[in-house]
Motif scaffolding. Structure first.
Motif, PDB file in Angstrom:
ATOM      1  N   PHE B  50       0.817  -1.213   0.000  1.00  0.00           N
ATOM      2  CA  PHE B  50       0.000   0.000   0.000  1.00  0.00           C
ATOM      3  C   PHE B  50       0.847   1.256   0.000  1.00  0.00           C
ATOM      4  O   PHE B  50       0.451   2.280  -0.557  1.00  0.00           O
ATOM      5  CB  PHE B  50      -0.968  -0.019   1.191  1.00  0.00           C
ATOM      6  N   ASN B  78      -6.804   4.095  -0.581  1.00  0.00           N
ATOM      7  CA  ASN B  78      -5.459   3.718  -0.173  1.00  0.00           C
ATOM      8  C   ASN B  78      -5.096   4.341   1.163  1.00  0.00           C
ATOM      9  O   ASN B  78      -4.554   3.693   2.054  1.00  0.00           O
ATOM     10  CB  ASN B  78      -4.468   4.206  -1.244  1.00  0.00           C
ATOM     11  N   CYS B  80      -7.108   5.395   3.502  1.00  0.00           N
ATOM     12  CA  CYS B  80      -7.845   4.776   4.604  1.00  0.00           C
ATOM     13  C   CYS B  80      -7.200   3.470   5.028  1.00  0.00           C
ATOM     14  O   CYS B  80      -6.998   3.218   6.218  1.00  0.00           O
ATOM     15  CB  CYS B  80      -9.299   4.490   4.193  1.00  0.00           C
ATOM     16  N   VAL B  81      -6.860   2.640   4.031  1.00  0.00           N
ATOM     17  CA  VAL B  81      -6.288   1.333   4.355  1.00  0.00           C
ATOM     18  C   VAL B  81      -4.965   1.497   5.085  1.00  0.00           C
ATOM     19  O   VAL B  81      -4.694   0.847   6.092  1.00  0.00           O
ATOM     20  CB  VAL B  81      -6.098   0.501   3.069  1.00  0.00           C
ATOM     21  N   LEU B  84      -5.469   2.596   8.560  1.00  0.00           N
ATOM     22  CA  LEU B  84      -5.988   1.472   9.331  1.00  0.00           C
ATOM     23  C   LEU B  84      -4.859   0.552   9.766  1.00  0.00           C
ATOM     24  O   LEU B  84      -4.756   0.139  10.924  1.00  0.00           O
ATOM     25  CB  LEU B  84      -6.973   0.699   8.440  1.00  0.00           C
ATOM     26  N   ILE B  85      -3.983   0.238   8.806  1.00  0.00           N
ATOM     27  CA  ILE B  85      -2.883  -0.674   9.112  1.00  0.00           C
ATOM     28  C   ILE B  85      -1.950  -0.056  10.144  1.00  0.00           C
ATOM     29  O   ILE B  85      -1.585  -0.681  11.134  1.00  0.00           O
ATOM     30  CB  ILE B  85      -2.088  -1.009   7.842  1.00  0.00           C
TER      31      ILE B  85
END
Lengths: 212, 450
Positions: B50, B78, B80-81, B84-85
């Motif tokens: 990502f 992208n 957001c992900v 999140l990670i």
């Protein structure tokens, strides 16, 4: 005590497999409480009665040289380590049963220790290639020990024990006059009761080591 | 329809990056360890994938590939992900693996790792207080991640800018001869022999004590006590004395070992510097030292005069060539290509540099127990580093390409990040200079010592 002869045994293996604990166990008959990183080389001494009970009994000091570090160290560290590999009488290779890579790395350790004499003094260069013929005339006895058996779950123990260490396949005992035997030390084990070692020295070669 | 095509292109590239991260993990990072927890490898590869996708989107922005609305959508998704990670998954797993290593807490692993994660969130939130951050929810997270990432980048850049010329230039190499090395080796072996002889005495003394049953004999009664005072545990007293001597000698042997390794490394570098490649790097070293001095100078000017660069190097370069050198060319076309090349180079070198640094760091400090935790920490650092690279790279791009980043990331105070970067860079570079100076001065003195 000058009459006691010197026997030098190297203990080699990756970092964290338990060499320092093993050496401590052998020499002090105690489990090492707080093992820490070995920098350089740490030595310990074990007094051993060779051929106990027979008229030829002789007491030897066995020096266990526990060399720290990993196979992938910088070549400057390897060159420095090479100074410890002089006039060795035997080598103990230690690998971790919970970590497959450590037994694969034993090949490279054997290359580093046994090929020392072929390289002129100066900067030591090894390219990591493994050639069986280089070991054809090796006279130094080797022993392979696997540690941390207790950390492997019960069901997987059989599978791990039957997996032969890489070195054992390559060294043919008849040609090279050495014996390889695997013994597994439990990390939490209390003193291993009694050490009736039976070693036969013939021209300074170890024939077999047995622990009870 | 075009959205579908665009999405499939994006997903393919993401899978490619994921595969690259997976391979890198397996071949480089974990080459000495057995991979038992595949979760770690997955998380690392996902973070890497990502992060690289973000860079890819920037490149697409410059080149004008794909539909602009689908680009915007993918940016948002992208981001957001990645957040999140970086904020939820990786810290949680770090806590989980730390707790797994501690035997006492093994039973309630999940509970304690949740607790650890909550503590992390608390400190993470507290971190944002002294910095100028606006209120919308979304930006809170990015800004905090950005601050940490920018600090890391600046620290690494500062140290790298100073260390690079120091290692490349042979001016700083101390002169090492073979006799020096041999002398040190002899001392090392002599120390080892001394340790051995003392340990032999100890082992023999222990053995005779054991044979005489002295160890288990407790003095009993009045006469026993008198006897024990006179003959006494002379054995064990001796032993403690010798043990202390042995400890000191062992410490000495460790020092000697490290010094010898150092000398060997210096000797190798001297030999390397005589080769063609070495001479090339030496020349580069002089060039980089000038660049480093210039950067420090610019950082100081920026801070002192509170100046923020408004135009990027590309537009400025074009302006100079057009206005002062009088060369006329199609500005729009060239600006696009040049900024693509420039941004591309920056991205590639920073990814490569980071991966190499991470690998070296990992080899230096990991062990078989802590390898999982360390890899996850590195994944966290990598993610934050890449997010803040995106923030800072905005400065190197011409105005028309900056809009997408500004839109996606929202109303962040970009100028603040640049100022923060300059400050930390300056601090890091100056302290590295100090540190290297001290280390360099100390080394020749060690050699002179008898």
């Amino acid at each position: 005590m000058a009459s006691l002869d010197r026997v030098k045994v190297l203990v080699l293996g990756d970092s964290g497999v338990g060499k320092s604990s093993l050496v401590h166990l052998l020499c002090q008959n105690q489990v090492l409480g707080n093992p820490s990183w070995t920098v350089g080389c740490s030595v310990d001494v074990r007094v051993h009665d060779y051929k106990e009970g027979t008229p030829e009994e002789k007491t030897y000091y066995i020096e266990l040289w526990d060399v720290g570090g990993s196979v992938g160290s910088a070549s400057s560290v390897k060159s420095t380590r090479a100074v410890f590999y002089n006039s060795v009488n035997g080598i103990i290779f230690v690998h971790d049963l919970t970590n497959k890579k450590s037994s694969q790395n034993l090949r490279r350790w054997s290359l580093e220790a046994l090929n020392r004499d072929l390289v002129p003094t100066g900067v030591l260069v090894t390219n990591g290639d493994y050639d069986q013929e280089q070991f054809a005339d090796n006279q130094i006895p080797l022993l392979v020990i696997g540690t941390k058996l207790d950390q492997i779950h019960e069901t997987k123990r059989h599978e791990v024990l039957t997996r032969t260490a890489f070195l054992a396949e390559d060294f043919n005992p008849e040609e090279i006059n050495l014996v390889i035997e695997k013994r597994y030390f439990l990390r939490e084990g209390n003193q291993i009761p009694g050490f009736p070692d039976r070693k036969r020295f013939g021209a300074g070669t170890l024939k077999s080591l047995h622990y009870d | 329809m075009s959205f579908l095509i665009d999405s499939s292109i994006m997903i393919t590239s993401q899978i490619l990056f994921f595969g690259f991260g997976w391979l890198f993990f397996m071949r480089q990072l974990f080459k000495d360890y057995e991979i038992r927890q595949y979760v770690v490898q997955v998380i690392f590869s996902v973070t890497f994938a990502f992060s690289c996708t973000m860079f890819e989107l920037i490149i697409f922005e410059i080149l004008g590939v794909l539909n602009s609305s689908s680009r915007y959508f993918h940016w948002k998704m992208n981001l957001c992900v990645i957040l999140l990670i970086l904020v939820f998954m990786v810290p949680f797993y770090i806590g989980y693996f730390i707790v797994s290593n501690i035997r006492l807490l093994h039973k309630q692993r999940l509970l304690f790792s949740c607790l650890l994660w909550l503590t992390f969130m608390y400190f993470f939130w507290k971190l944002g207080d002294p910095f100028p951050i606006l209120s919308p929810k979304h930006e809170q997270l990015i800004s905090r991640v950005g601050v940490i990432g920018v600090t890391l980048m600046a620290l690494l850049s500062g140290f790298g800018a100073v260390n690079c010329p120091y290692t490349y230039m042979s001016y700083f190499l101390r002169n090492v001869t073979d006799t020096d090395i041999l002398a040190l080796e002899r001392r090392l072996l002599q120390t080892m022999d001394m340790i051995i002889s003392k340990k032999k005495r100890m082992a023999m003394a222990r053995r005779t004590m054991f044979q005489k049953g002295e160890v288990h004999n407790k003095p009993s009664g009045f006469w026993g006590m008198i006897k024990s005072v006179t003959t006494s545990a002379s054995g064990s007293e001796n032993l403690t004395l010798i043990q202390q001597e042995v400890d000191a000698l062992e410490e000495l042997s460790r020092q000697l070992f490290l010094e010898t390794a150092d000398l060997y490394a210096t000797k190798e570098r001297i030999e390397y510097s005589k080769t063609f490649k070495g001479k090339y790097f030496n020349f580069l070293g002089y060039f980089f030292s000038i660049y480093c001095v210039w950067k420090i100078f610019m950082a100081t000017i920026n801070i002192v005069f509170d100046r923020v660069g408004k135009t990027d190097p590309v537009t400025r370069g074009i302006e100079i060539t057009v206005n002062y050198l009088g060369i006329q060319f199609d500005v729009k076309f060239w600006s696009q290509h040049i900024s693509f090349i420039l941004v591309g180079i920056i991205i590639v070198t920073s990814i490569r540099g980071l991966l190499i640094t991470l690998t070296k760091f990992f080899y230096a400090i990991s062990s078989s127990k802590s390898s999982n935790v360390i890899v996850l920490l590195l994944a966290q650092i990598m993610g934050m580093y890449f997010v803040s690279s995106v923030l800072l790279i905005r400065m190197s791009m011409p105005l028309e390409y900056r809009t997408i980043i500004t839109e996606v990331l929202g109303e962040l105070q970009f100028n603040f990040y640049h100022r923060w970067f300059d400050v930390i860079f300056l601090v890091s570079a100056l302290s590295s200079i100090l540190f290297l100076y001290l280390a360099h001065k100390q080394a020749p003195e060690k050699q002179m010592a008898p």
